[in-house]
Design a protein around this motif. Structure first.
Motif, PDB file in Angstrom:
ATOM      1  N   GLN B 431       0.842  -1.212   0.000  1.00 17.70           N
ATOM      2  CA  GLN B 431       0.000   0.000   0.000  1.00 17.70           C
ATOM      3  C   GLN B 431       0.868   1.249   0.000  1.00 17.70           C
ATOM      4  O   GLN B 431       0.611   2.199  -0.740  1.00 17.70           O
ATOM      5  CB  GLN B 431      -0.909   0.021   1.230  1.00 17.70           C
ATOM      6  CG  GLN B 431      -2.096  -0.908   1.118  1.00 17.70           C
ATOM      7  CD  GLN B 431      -2.901  -0.933   2.408  1.00 17.70           C
ATOM      8  OE1 GLN B 431      -2.353  -0.806   3.498  1.00 17.70           O
ATOM      9  NE2 GLN B 431      -4.203  -1.111   2.286  1.00 17.70           N
ATOM     10  N   CYS B 435       1.312   4.258  -3.027  1.00 19.22           N
ATOM     11  CA  CYS B 435       1.172   5.709  -2.813  1.00 19.22           C
ATOM     12  C   CYS B 435       2.443   6.450  -3.241  1.00 19.22           C
ATOM     13  O   CYS B 435       2.382   7.465  -3.921  1.00 19.22           O
ATOM     14  CB  CYS B 435       0.865   6.014  -1.355  1.00 19.22           C
ATOM     15  SG  CYS B 435      -0.720   5.391  -0.808  1.00 19.22           S
ATOM     16  N   LEU B 436       3.591   5.917  -2.811  1.00 20.75           N
ATOM     17  CA  LEU B 436       4.868   6.561  -3.160  1.00 20.75           C
ATOM     18  C   LEU B 436       4.993   6.673  -4.672  1.00 20.75           C
ATOM     19  O   LEU B 436       5.406   7.702  -5.204  1.00 20.75           O
ATOM     20  CB  LEU B 436       6.052   5.739  -2.624  1.00 20.75           C
ATOM     21  CG  LEU B 436       6.243   5.643  -1.120  1.00 20.75           C
ATOM     22  CD1 LEU B 436       7.371   4.671  -0.788  1.00 20.75           C
ATOM     23  CD2 LEU B 436       6.547   7.007  -0.524  1.00 20.75           C
ATOM     24  N   ILE B 440       3.210  10.438  -3.729  1.00 21.56           N
ATOM     25  CA  ILE B 440       2.783  10.811  -2.373  1.00 21.56           C
ATOM     26  C   ILE B 440       3.853  10.333  -1.386  1.00 21.56           C
ATOM     27  O   ILE B 440       4.223   9.160  -1.415  1.00 21.56           O
ATOM     28  CB  ILE B 440       1.423  10.151  -2.057  1.00 21.56           C
ATOM     29  CG1 ILE B 440       0.387  10.604  -3.085  1.00 21.56           C
ATOM     30  CG2 ILE B 440       0.974  10.462  -0.643  1.00 21.56           C
ATOM     31  CD1 ILE B 440      -0.901   9.803  -3.081  1.00 21.56           C
ATOM     32  N   ASP B 441       4.374  11.209  -0.542  1.00 24.59           N
ATOM     33  CA  ASP B 441       5.465  10.787   0.343  1.00 24.59           C
ATOM     34  C   ASP B 441       4.946   9.929   1.515  1.00 24.59           C
ATOM     35  O   ASP B 441       3.737   9.802   1.717  1.00 24.59           O
ATOM     36  CB  ASP B 441       6.309  11.976   0.828  1.00 24.59           C
ATOM     37  CG  ASP B 441       5.517  12.901   1.724  1.00 24.59           C
ATOM     38  OD1 ASP B 441       4.522  12.467   2.337  1.00 24.59           O
ATOM     39  OD2 ASP B 441       5.889  14.090   1.814  1.00 24.59           O
ATOM     40  N   ASN B 442       5.895   9.358   2.250  1.00 22.56           N
ATOM     41  CA  ASN B 442       5.582   8.408   3.301  1.00 22.56           C
ATOM     42  C   ASN B 442       4.543   8.905   4.305  1.00 22.56           C
ATOM     43  O   ASN B 442       3.544   8.253   4.583  1.00 22.56           O
ATOM     44  CB  ASN B 442       6.875   8.094   4.067  1.00 22.56           C
ATOM     45  CG  ASN B 442       7.066   6.608   4.213  1.00 22.56           C
ATOM     46  OD1 ASN B 442       6.086   5.865   4.334  1.00 22.56           O
ATOM     47  ND2 ASN B 442       8.296   6.156   4.190  1.00 22.56           N
ATOM     48  N   SER B 444       2.418  11.466   4.156  1.00 26.65           N
ATOM     49  CA  SER B 444       1.094  11.704   3.580  1.00 26.65           C
ATOM     50  C   SER B 444       0.401  10.391   3.266  1.00 26.65           C
ATOM     51  O   SER B 444      -0.821  10.276   3.399  1.00 26.65           O
ATOM     52  CB  SER B 444       1.193  12.516   2.291  1.00 26.65           C
ATOM     53  OG  SER B 444       1.957  13.660   2.486  1.00 26.65           O
ATOM     54  N   LEU B 448      -3.129   9.256   4.658  1.00 29.27           N
ATOM     55  CA  LEU B 448      -4.233   8.867   3.772  1.00 29.27           C
ATOM     56  C   LEU B 448      -4.814   7.516   4.191  1.00 29.27           C
ATOM     57  O   LEU B 448      -6.028   7.370   4.340  1.00 29.27           O
ATOM     58  CB  LEU B 448      -3.703   8.692   2.349  1.00 29.27           C
ATOM     59  CG  LEU B 448      -3.892   9.751   1.288  1.00 29.27           C
ATOM     60  CD1 LEU B 448      -3.347   9.240  -0.037  1.00 29.27           C
ATOM     61  CD2 LEU B 448      -5.342  10.153   1.116  1.00 29.27           C
ATOM     62  N   ILE B 449      -3.923   6.557   4.384  1.00 30.46           N
ATOM     63  CA  ILE B 449      -4.365   5.186   4.669  1.00 30.46           C
ATOM     64  C   ILE B 449      -5.084   5.123   6.022  1.00 30.46           C
ATOM     65  O   ILE B 449      -6.148   4.515   6.144  1.00 30.46           O
ATOM     66  CB  ILE B 449      -3.165   4.215   4.651  1.00 30.46           C
ATOM     67  CG1 ILE B 449      -2.573   4.153   3.231  1.00 30.46           C
ATOM     68  CG2 ILE B 449      -3.573   2.820   5.096  1.00 30.46           C
ATOM     69  CD1 ILE B 449      -1.214   3.473   3.134  1.00 30.46           C
ATOM     70  N   GLY B 452      -8.407   6.840   5.875  1.00 28.48           N
ATOM     71  CA  GLY B 452      -9.326   5.979   5.131  1.00 28.48           C
ATOM     72  C   GLY B 452      -9.894   4.907   6.040  1.00 28.48           C
ATOM     73  O   GLY B 452     -11.091   4.646   6.061  1.00 28.48           O
ATOM     74  N   TYR B 453      -9.015   4.358   6.835  1.00 25.61           N
ATOM     75  CA  TYR B 453      -9.388   3.297   7.771  1.00 25.61           C
ATOM     76  C   TYR B 453     -10.386   3.803   8.825  1.00 25.61           C
ATOM     77  O   TYR B 453     -11.319   3.098   9.215  1.00 25.61           O
ATOM     78  CB  TYR B 453      -8.095   2.791   8.419  1.00 25.61           C
ATOM     79  CG  TYR B 453      -8.236   1.977   9.665  1.00 25.61           C
ATOM     80  CD1 TYR B 453      -8.547   0.622   9.598  1.00 25.61           C
ATOM     81  CD2 TYR B 453      -8.036   2.555  10.912  1.00 25.61           C
ATOM     82  CE1 TYR B 453      -8.653  -0.126  10.753  1.00 25.61           C
ATOM     83  CE2 TYR B 453      -8.146   1.806  12.063  1.00 25.61           C
ATOM     84  CZ  TYR B 453      -8.458   0.475  11.984  1.00 25.61           C
ATOM     85  OH  TYR B 453      -8.568  -0.263  13.126  1.00 25.61           O
ATOM     86  N   LYS B 455     -12.401   6.371   8.510  1.00 23.73           N
ATOM     87  CA  LYS B 455     -13.399   7.230   7.881  1.00 23.73           C
ATOM     88  C   LYS B 455     -14.804   7.084   8.450  1.00 23.73           C
ATOM     89  O   LYS B 455     -15.488   8.074   8.721  1.00 23.73           O
ATOM     90  CB  LYS B 455     -13.423   6.900   6.395  1.00 23.73           C
ATOM     91  CG  LYS B 455     -14.137   7.895   5.521  1.00 23.73           C
ATOM     92  CD  LYS B 455     -13.985   7.411   4.105  1.00 23.73           C
ATOM     93  CE  LYS B 455     -14.568   8.331   3.092  1.00 23.73           C
ATOM     94  NZ  LYS B 455     -14.318   7.780   1.742  1.00 23.73           N
TER      95      LYS B 455
END
Lengths: 254, 482
Positions: B431, B435-436, B440-442, B444, B448-449, B452-453, B455
């Motif tokens: 995952q 993203c990387l 998208i850097d580590n 961020s 995000l993840i 999302g979890y 949410k």
């Protein structure tokens, strides 16, 4: 644009790429073919910057820069895109949010302002049409509950959104029915310009009926053993990979 | 709402300083340690009526018979109750002259949360031209609220102005005999919030302790009482996302909520107290008893909590579903990083017919932390046709943290349905790399993840809280991977 010179790559002490060489220029489409386990996906991962592989020798230059010095996110911001063979699910993260984050990170890297909400949605709509994706995509979680075909379309959609300079498509045709294959290939063709380049990794010649390559390379045991134009792919399809193996063995015995 | 808040902050910070300087009397503290004298001292200082002193003394005497609970999955050195100052009225913050004197790490966090300069000063204890004084804030809000007959004031004020309501409801949901920390709180509680919504009234604004700045100083032993009369509605927010500077190590709060027929209460908390440093030194011990009582038919209470702070969290916001068709909800995100420990969850006690409860718990553990979910679902014999759905997820970052689930289920009738689902997952390398590869850097990517979890729970927070809570999650987990 991309020069790979004498690249040697290992994972867990096992050498996967052995003196691999390749040059890709702007405007070109290259196809890399070869049987399973010859290092095609490893090549894609190493270019994208996956850190589980160890580069023991050689270099990769991208736009004149030493690519191996850059972390994966910088490579992405510099315009390298990897279409994943197995796209990853990220539950709860909407495609719109994911893409907006990615687009804005890349814009920030280029010194641009973040994209506005309305412009972003317009961009999403425009690019969705390119791969004939239904309108509900924005609110769906990244790849979660997507069918195999949807996942692959979604990869090309992301490619369209991020507008990369160099795209590496790893087995983008696997698991696609003929209609999806046509849609995915059309998408790639529409994104083709004289300034960007694409490397298509595939087992089968059938994708190359739709995405016509300028060069076809055959990989075997960690390196390119034969290169030619699109006719090589057709020949390969007719004769099978054993033909290459036999040729190699014949050369070796001389 | 957002505008209202800004206006008030602006109004208060730009207005002239009208309310006098902090006097010596206000920094007076009780003698160190806890005894019957301490309890009498607190009650006398607060000028309380006799019934309050009696309540406190009964609680204190009961507390003496109890021992600290040890069943939670928490480890900490013993608390020396004779080495704590139980009352400082109201605690005076150390005043700094400018933001330059504030810990730069704290300022960085403020900026990431998007907190305005004036508010930054407020939270970090920098003297502002006009102190946001509790009295003035109360006045502004009271006018809006009193038109509707809503009472929203400090607990101390309620004791004086509305003794009948206090007498009737105080301790009716969390009696002082409930547990060790509830008894302690009942004996020594300093202050807190009181809220009463009259029949048929829908509270027009989100009530927030944020506006009652004095609540932030009301000390370790806060107490909240919310009463929603028949057919009323209120959304109440506790805490704020800014990291709270706090010198007190032990917190033991009580929240009691009562919902009468057809009433609804939505209670949202963001808890971001000092979690201790990266080596596990310091940090708040947070032992809270929160309980709601769905007393009336068709009543509804929901708890939504985002817990990112404190070194130790011991907290089980619970609901007693007595009224027929009453509904209870518990939505929780609990984040632990470094050496933080959280043992949190809920109790849903189904007593009435056709009662329904939903529990969504999302634990996130990182660093060397431990995160436990503890939940009880109890369906009594008379609670026919009741339903519970529990979903309990744990997310692990790294391989040195722990996630634990302790579900307790008791059903005493055959017509009810209780469901429990649990998952444990990790943020996978795949995952992150995905993203990387999209630029998208580590940090961020983790943000995000994780968001999302979580949410499902974040969506339940009031809008303005939700946005800040999202940022807070990312900040709490900074540096936890890679």
């Amino acid at each position: 644009m991309l020069q790979i010179k004498h690249l040697r790559v290992s994972i867990n002490q096992k050498e996967i790429l052995k003196d691999f060489n390749l040059e890709v220029k702007a405007g070109e489409v290259h196809a890399i073919m070869g049987p399973n386990g010859t290092g095609k996906s490893t090549l894609a991962s190493v270019i994208a910057g996956r850190d589980i592989f160890e580069v023991t020798e050689g270099e990769i230059l991208y736009k004149g820069k030493n690519l191996l010095d850059l972390p994966p996110e910088t490579r992405a911001r510099e315009g390298i895109f990897l279409g994943f063979q197995y796209p990853v699910e990220i539950p709860g993260v909407s495609m719109a949010n994911f893409m907006k984050t990615a687009v804005n990170e890349i814009r920030k890297y280029k010194g641009l302002e973040p994209i506005g909400g309305a412009d972003f949605l317009k961009l999403m709509e425009e690019k969705k049409k390119l791969v004939e994706i239904q309108s509900k995509l924005n609110n769906r979680s990244v790849n979660e509950g997507f069918s195999g075909g949807e996942k692959k379309k979604n990869e090309i959609f992301q490619m369209a959104m991020l507008n990369p300079t160099l795209s590496i498509l790893d087995e983008t045709d696997s698991g696609l029915d003929i209609d999806a294959l046509r849609i995915v290939a059309n998408g790639v063709n529409k994104l083709r310009t004289k300034d960007n380049a694409t490397v298509v990794i595939t087992h089968y010649q059938r994708l190359l009926d739709y995405i016509v390559p300028d060069f076809v390379h055959v990989m075997y045991d960690g390196k390119i053993v034969k290169s030619g134009d699109k006719h090589l792919a057709i020949e390969l399809e007719e004769k099978g990979y054993d033909w290459i193996k036999q040729e190699l063995e014949a050369n070796a015995s001389i | 709402m957002e505008n209202d808040k800004n206006n008030i902050i602006q109004e208060l910070t730009q207005g002239d300083y009208k309310y006098g300087f902090v006097t010596d009397i206000e920094t007076e503290t009780s003698p160190i340690g806890l005894s019957e004298d301490t309890v009498r001292y607190i009650s006398a200082k607060k000028n309380e009526p006799e019934f309050m002193l009696e309540f406190r003394l009964k609680a204190y005497r009961h507390w003496l018979t109890l021992t600290e609970p040890t069943w939670a999955h928490l480890h900490h050195p013993p608390i020396d109750y004779q080495n704590i100052i139980f009352y400082a009225a109201p605690k005076k913050q150390q005043t700094l002259n400018s933001l330059d004197e504030v810990d730069p790490e704290l300022l960085k966090t403020f900026n990431k949360l998007g907190i305005s300069l004036e508010e930054q000063k407020l939270f970090s204890g920098v003297a502002v031209d006009a102190v946001v004084d509790s009295i003035s804030v109360k006045t502004t809000f009271k006018e809006t609220l009193s038109e509707k007959g809503i009472i929203f004031c400090s607990y101390s004020e309620a004791v004086k102005e509305h003794p009948d309501l206090v007498k009737k409801y105080m301790g009716s949901v969390v009696p002082y005999t409930d547990n060790f920390f509830a008894a302690l709180n009942s004996a020594v509680f300093s202050d807190g919030s009181f809220c009463y919504i009259p029949p048929g009234v829908r509270c027009p604004i989100e009530l927030s302790t944020y506006f009652r700045i004095n609540a932030a100083n009301s000390g370790q032993f806060e107490r909240t009482l919310i009463i929603a009369d028949e057919g009323s509605y209120v959304s109440y927010m506790e805490g704020c996302t800014a990291p709270m500077r706090d010198e007190n190590q032990l917190h033991a709060a009580i929240v009691e909520i009562i919902a009468h027929d057809n009433a609804e209460v939505k209670y949202s908390t963001v808890q971001n107290w000092y979690p201790g440093n990266k080596n596990g030194d310091g940090g708040i011990y947070n032992f809270v008893t929160k309980r709601g009582f769905c007393k009336g038919h068709n009543s509804k209470i929901s708890w939504t909590q985002v817990e990112t702070g404190s070194a130790i969290t011991w907290k089980y916001p619970s609901l007693i579903l007595k009224g027929d068709n009453s509904v209870g909800e518990f939505y929780s995100v609990a984040v632990t990083n470094n050496y933080q420990q959280a043992d949190t969850g809920t109790k849903m006690i189904h007593l009435g017919k056709n009662t329904k409860s939903t529990v969504i718990s999302k634990g996130i553990s990182a660093g060397k932390s431990n995160n436990s979910y503890r939940g009880l679902i109890k369906v009594s014999k008379n609670a026919i046709n009741s339903r519970n759905y529990t979903q309990c997820d744990s997310l692990l970052l790294g391989d040195k943290c722990g996630a634990h689930t302790f579900p307790y289920i008791e059903t005493n009738n055959k017509s009810s349905i209780v469901e429990h689902e649990a998952t444990t997952s990790k943020i996978s390398e795949d995952q992150l790399f995905y993203c990387l590869q999209r630029g998208i850097d580590n940090e961020s990517a983790i943000s995000l993840i994780v968001n999302g979890y979580a949410k499902e729970v974040l969506n339940k927070l009031p809008m303005e809280f939700a946005v800040e809570a999202q940022k807070l999650l990312s900040i709490s987990l900074e540096g936890s991977v890679g």
